[in-house]
Design a protein around this motif. Structure first.
Motif, PDB file in Angstrom:
ATOM      1  N   ALA A 163      23.732  78.278  35.416  1.00 43.98           N
ATOM      2  CA  ALA A 163      23.780  77.061  36.235  1.00 43.98           C
ATOM      3  C   ALA A 163      25.223  76.606  36.429  1.00 43.98           C
ATOM      4  CB  ALA A 163      22.957  75.960  35.584  1.00 43.98           C
ATOM      5  N   ALA A 164      26.008  76.649  35.359  1.00 45.72           N
ATOM      6  CA  ALA A 164      27.416  76.254  35.445  1.00 45.72           C
ATOM      7  C   ALA A 164      28.186  77.178  36.378  1.00 45.72           C
ATOM      8  CB  ALA A 164      28.040  76.264  34.050  1.00 45.72           C
ATOM      9  N   ALA A 165      27.838  78.474  36.370  1.00 42.69           N
ATOM     10  CA  ALA A 165      28.488  79.431  37.263  1.00 42.69           C
ATOM     11  C   ALA A 165      28.139  79.131  38.719  1.00 42.69           C
ATOM     12  CB  ALA A 165      28.067  80.852  36.900  1.00 42.69           C
ATOM     13  N   HIS A 166      26.923  78.653  38.962  1.00 39.47           N
ATOM     14  CA  HIS A 166      26.537  78.276  40.323  1.00 39.47           C
ATOM     15  C   HIS A 166      27.355  77.068  40.780  1.00 39.47           C
ATOM     16  CE1 HIS A 166      23.770  78.118  43.757  1.00 39.47           C
ATOM     17  NE2 HIS A 166      23.898  76.801  43.660  1.00 39.47           N
ATOM     18  N   LEU A 167      27.636  76.175  39.857  1.00 39.48           N
ATOM     19  CA  LEU A 167      28.431  74.989  40.176  1.00 39.48           C
ATOM     20  C   LEU A 167      29.901  75.315  40.383  1.00 39.48           C
ATOM     21  CD1 LEU A 167      28.785  71.777  40.170  1.00 39.48           C
ATOM     22  CD2 LEU A 167      29.358  72.083  37.743  1.00 39.48           C
ATOM     23  N   ALA A 168      30.490  76.023  39.410  1.00 38.30           N
ATOM     24  CA  ALA A 168      31.946  76.135  39.346  1.00 38.30           C
ATOM     25  C   ALA A 168      32.492  77.529  39.629  1.00 38.30           C
ATOM     26  CB  ALA A 168      32.418  75.691  37.959  1.00 38.30           C
ATOM     27  N   GLY A 169      31.591  78.526  39.694  1.00 42.05           N
ATOM     28  CA  GLY A 169      32.049  79.899  39.824  1.00 42.05           C
ATOM     29  C   GLY A 169      32.144  80.558  38.464  1.00 42.05           C
ATOM     30  N   ALA A 170      31.862  81.837  38.410  1.00 44.14           N
ATOM     31  CA  ALA A 170      31.837  82.561  37.132  1.00 44.14           C
ATOM     32  C   ALA A 170      33.193  82.536  36.429  1.00 44.14           C
ATOM     33  CB  ALA A 170      31.393  84.004  37.359  1.00 44.14           C
ATOM     34  N   GLY A 171      34.282  82.612  37.202  1.00 47.87           N
ATOM     35  CA  GLY A 171      35.618  82.621  36.607  1.00 47.87           C
ATOM     36  C   GLY A 171      35.928  81.342  35.848  1.00 47.87           C
ATOM     37  N   ASN A 172      35.584  80.213  36.408  1.00 51.91           N
ATOM     38  CA  ASN A 172      35.832  78.931  35.733  1.00 51.91           C
ATOM     39  C   ASN A 172      34.969  78.761  34.490  1.00 51.91           C
ATOM     40  OD1 ASN A 172      37.871  77.766  37.390  1.00 51.91           O
ATOM     41  ND2 ASN A 172      36.333  77.308  38.946  1.00 51.91           N
ATOM     42  N   VAL A 173      33.763  79.312  34.521  1.00 56.62           N
ATOM     43  CA  VAL A 173      32.899  79.253  33.340  1.00 56.62           C
ATOM     44  C   VAL A 173      33.493  80.093  32.217  1.00 56.62           C
ATOM     45  CG1 VAL A 173      30.605  79.772  32.415  1.00 56.62           C
ATOM     46  CG2 VAL A 173      30.830  78.761  34.691  1.00 56.62           C
ATOM     47  N   LYS A 174      34.032  81.253  32.560  1.00 56.26           N
ATOM     48  CA  LYS A 174      34.701  82.088  31.556  1.00 56.26           C
ATOM     49  C   LYS A 174      35.847  81.311  30.893  1.00 56.26           C
ATOM     50  CE  LYS A 174      34.003  86.872  33.043  1.00 56.26           C
ATOM     51  NZ  LYS A 174      34.691  88.141  33.369  1.00 56.26           N
ATOM     52  N   LYS A 175      36.662  80.667  31.696  1.00 54.44           N
ATOM     53  CA  LYS A 175      37.795  79.901  31.160  1.00 54.44           C
ATOM     54  C   LYS A 175      37.312  78.794  30.229  1.00 54.44           C
ATOM     55  CE  LYS A 175      40.763  80.617  35.221  1.00 54.44           C
ATOM     56  NZ  LYS A 175      41.407  79.930  36.382  1.00 54.44           N
ATOM     57  N   TYR A 176      36.250  78.114  30.631  1.00 57.27           N
ATOM     58  CA  TYR A 176      35.717  77.020  29.830  1.00 57.27           C
ATOM     59  C   TYR A 176      35.221  77.517  28.477  1.00 57.27           C
ATOM     60  CZ  TYR A 176      32.827  73.039  28.445  1.00 57.27           C
ATOM     61  OH  TYR A 176      32.276  71.987  27.750  1.00 57.27           O
ATOM     62  N   LEU A 177      34.433  78.574  28.493  1.00 57.90           N
ATOM     63  CA  LEU A 177      33.866  79.088  27.249  1.00 57.90           C
ATOM     64  C   LEU A 177      34.943  79.655  26.334  1.00 57.90           C
ATOM     65  CD1 LEU A 177      30.698  80.902  28.696  1.00 57.90           C
ATOM     66  CD2 LEU A 177      30.746  78.723  27.460  1.00 57.90           C
TER      67      LEU A 177
END
Length: 217
Positions: A163-177
């Motif tokens: 869901a977060a990847a749908h919101l922000a893009g997979a790249g930004n989710v990687k950075k967050y995690l």
């Protein structure tokens, strides 16, 4: 001789039956104890016109469908958050449909006509599955590494990541995690990765298969 004897017996039997039957018919049977109060069964059955006239008015259709934590529940909850479930909405930033896709994102999964997309609900559902499958492939290692851990006070789940990847893009989710939640992201409305990780946690997204080349067919 035998034939005559049989005929005589048959004649006698017929006479006995006739006599006894007529005797029973003439006898009186007392039915007084079977009498019932007539008012007990005196009621009115409405005809068709009367039934229609007395029907309760319909207050509107009411649906109650429990989707739970299924994949369908996941995508419907996400679609409602994005657009309140409307396939035809286009927001002020140009994001399209029920799941609020950017036109540039749609081209990656094989959709090149925003006009066709906004008028085709089936195409939008296929696009969501293809896009989510692609994100799941991109984030496959992060899903394996972080699911079950707590980041930013939120327990990480696969559905939350998708869901977060749908919101922000997979790249930004990687950075967050990978930053332990220190590198965040918010969209134009102030919605954060952390919020989506929490809001869409715990759904069963096993139906979504990771696919690097997922496209709408």
């Amino acid at each position: 001789m035998i034939r005559n004897i049989l005929l005589s017996f048959a004649t006698i039997a017929l006479l006995v039956f006739t006599f006894s039957g007529s005797k029973v018919a003439k006898s009186k049977v007392n039915l007084a104890h079977y009498k019932i109060q007539e008012t007990t069964y005196n009621y009115h059955v409405p005809n068709k016109a009367e039934a229609i006239a007395t029907e309760a008015p319909i207050q509107g259709q009411v649906f109650s469908l429990y989707l739970g934590k299924t994949y369908v529940g996941f995508k419907e909850a996400l679609g409602f958050k994005e657009s309140r479930g409307s396939y035809t909405v286009i927001n002020q930033y140009g994001y399209l449909g029920k799941y609020q896709f950017a036109a540039s994102t749609l081209t990656i999964i094989g959709v090149y006509s925003p006009n066709t997309f906004i008028n085709d609900s089936k195409l939008q559902e296929k696009a969501f599955l293809a896009h989510t499958s692609r994100n799941k492939w991109i984030l496959r290692r992060d899903i394996k590494r972080y699911v079950g851990k707590t980041i930013g006070g939120i327990k990480v789940t696969e559905s939350g990541i998708l869901a977060a990847a749908h919101l922000a893009g997979a790249g930004n989710v990687k950075k967050y995690l990978r930053s332990g939640g220190t590198i965040g992201f918010q969209d134009a409305f102030g919605t954060s990765i952390r919020y989506y990780l929490k809001r869409f946690s715990g759904y069963d997204t096993s139906l979504v298969k990771p696919n690097k080349k997922a496209r709408v067919i």
